[in-house]
Scaffold this active site. Structure first.
Site, PDB file in Angstrom:
ATOM      1  CG  ASP A  84      -1.996   7.838   0.435  1.00  0.00           C
ATOM      2  OD1 ASP A  84      -0.889   8.444   0.713  1.00  0.00           O
ATOM      3  OD2 ASP A  84      -2.809   7.432  -0.072  1.00  0.00           O
TER       4      ASP A  84
ATOM      5  CG  ASP B 252      -1.983   2.003   6.173  1.00  0.00           C
ATOM      6  OD1 ASP B 252      -1.926   1.829   5.228  1.00  0.00           O
ATOM      7  OD2 ASP B 252      -2.247   3.483   6.624  1.00  0.00           O
TER       8      ASP B 252
ATOM      9  CG  ASP C 261      -1.901   1.162   1.590  1.00  0.00           C
ATOM     10  OD1 ASP C 261      -2.545   1.130   0.472  1.00  0.00           O
ATOM     11  OD2 ASP C 261      -1.952   1.778   1.998  1.00  0.00           O
TER      12      ASP C 261
END
Length: 342
Positions: free
Chosen positions: A28, A225, A26
């Site tokens: 961001d 995250d 991922d």
């Protein structure tokens, strides 16, 4: 990773960059935040890549094209080609192409990333419900997307035109804080029409399929995250995952995670790719990891010991997830987390 009740993070005697052939990262909250590289990200990815691990960047943000994302990463010091970037725009374009004829018109509510992905599939982006579209697709269009675009989508969807969404993330991080994401925009059209879109992005299978098709990964590791997109997406795809604590998920959310949100591994940041992961051992009255022991009491999680804070968190996860079973842990973990500074 099979779809069963995970009761503790797994261990690995080898560095994760050696145990898996491809990292599905991922962006961001993992690689960058607010456009700037997260600490240790650039160096860690360079070492993983030099050791032979293929790095692929998987994002639910449908606004930017793969070329734009790759250029940004390269500017940050992470050499990346457009082919290393997989977006929810690509996943939803493939989904649409499987249901409408080649050359069909698609009403686009979003940005350039969607238009490029549709053209790649032989579809024709249009701007109005009066252009006789065969489908409507919605993706994040940035903060300047005009309100009239949602009305245009609503007109077409209300007439029965099939509706697709790149993703339904309700929020998106920005340099100034948390902003409404594409999921919030999808809700606008849903309220106006009462319809439900077909969704492609994480955590749903079309995104995982797109990623595997484009990377050819045989032993992929999802790195993210967010529990409800990255980790759930890995769960749905039945592959292993690494949660890094550089983004939106904190210790309390991790402890309370239901089975589909429980990662295989947990680490502070992307340096976790370069190391093995410590084993969590069950003992008669609790779980031990490194110098820490965690126990699930009647009303709270207890933690004793000293050493690496992450070892304590892993032990706490084992106690919390075992106590929760197939549900979410409801035991008070505040004091235990405070000991770890998490």
């Amino acid at each position: 990773m099979s779809q069963s009740v995970r009761t503790s993070p797994a261990g690995s005697g080898r560095a994760l960059s050696e145990a898996y052939d491809t990292a599905l990262l991922d962006l961001d909250g993992v690689v960058y935040a607010g456009g700037n590289a997260i600490v240790h990200a650039v160096d860690s990815l360079a070492v993983a890549r030099a050791g032979g691990m293929h790095l692929a960047y998987v994002t639910n943000n449908a606004l930017r094209t793969p070329d734009t994302v790759a250029g940004h990463l390269t500017e940050l010091g992470i050499p990346t080609g457009a082919g290393d970037v997989i977006t929810s725009a690509q996943a939803v374009a493939r989904l649409i192409s499987e249901q409408v004829p080649e050359g069909a018109r698609v009403l686009v509510i979003g940005g350039e990333g969607l238009r490029v992905a549709l053209r790649e599939r032989g579809l024709v982006p249009v701007e109005s419900a009066e252009d006789d579209p065969a489908a409507v697709v919605q993706g994040y269009g940035g903060p300047d997307l005009a309100w009239a675009r949602f009305a245009e989508a609503s007109y077409a969807v209300a007439r029965g035109v099939p509706w697709f969404a790149s993703n339904t993330d309700l929020t998106i991080p920005s340099g100034r804080g948390i902003a409404p994401g594409n999921g919030a925009a999808v809700e606008v059209v849903r309220i106006a029409t009462g319809a439900e879109p077909q969704v492609a992005g994480k955590p749903l299978p079309p995104m995982h399929r797109e990623t595997i098709l484009r990377t050819g990964a045989e032993r992929p590791l999802v790195v993210g995250d967010r529990l409800d997109t990255d980790i759930e997406g890995a769960f749905n795809g039945e592959v292993d995952s690494l949660l890094v604590l550089t983004g939106v998920t904190d210790g309390a959310q991790l402890l309370a995670a239901p089975p589909q949100h429980r990662p295989t591994y947990v680490d502070a940041d992307l340096r976790g790719l370069l190391t093995g992961q410590p084993e969590v051992r069950a003992e008669a009255d609790g779980f031990r990891c490194g110098g820490w022991k965690a126990t699930a009491g009647a009303e709270r999680l207890e933690l004793d010991g000293d050493g690496e804070a992450l070892d304590g968190l892993r032990a706490l996860c084992a106690a919390a997830w075992t106590a929760a079973g197939a549900g979410s842990c409801a035991l008070d973990a505040g004091k235990a987390l405070a000991r770890l500074g998490l």
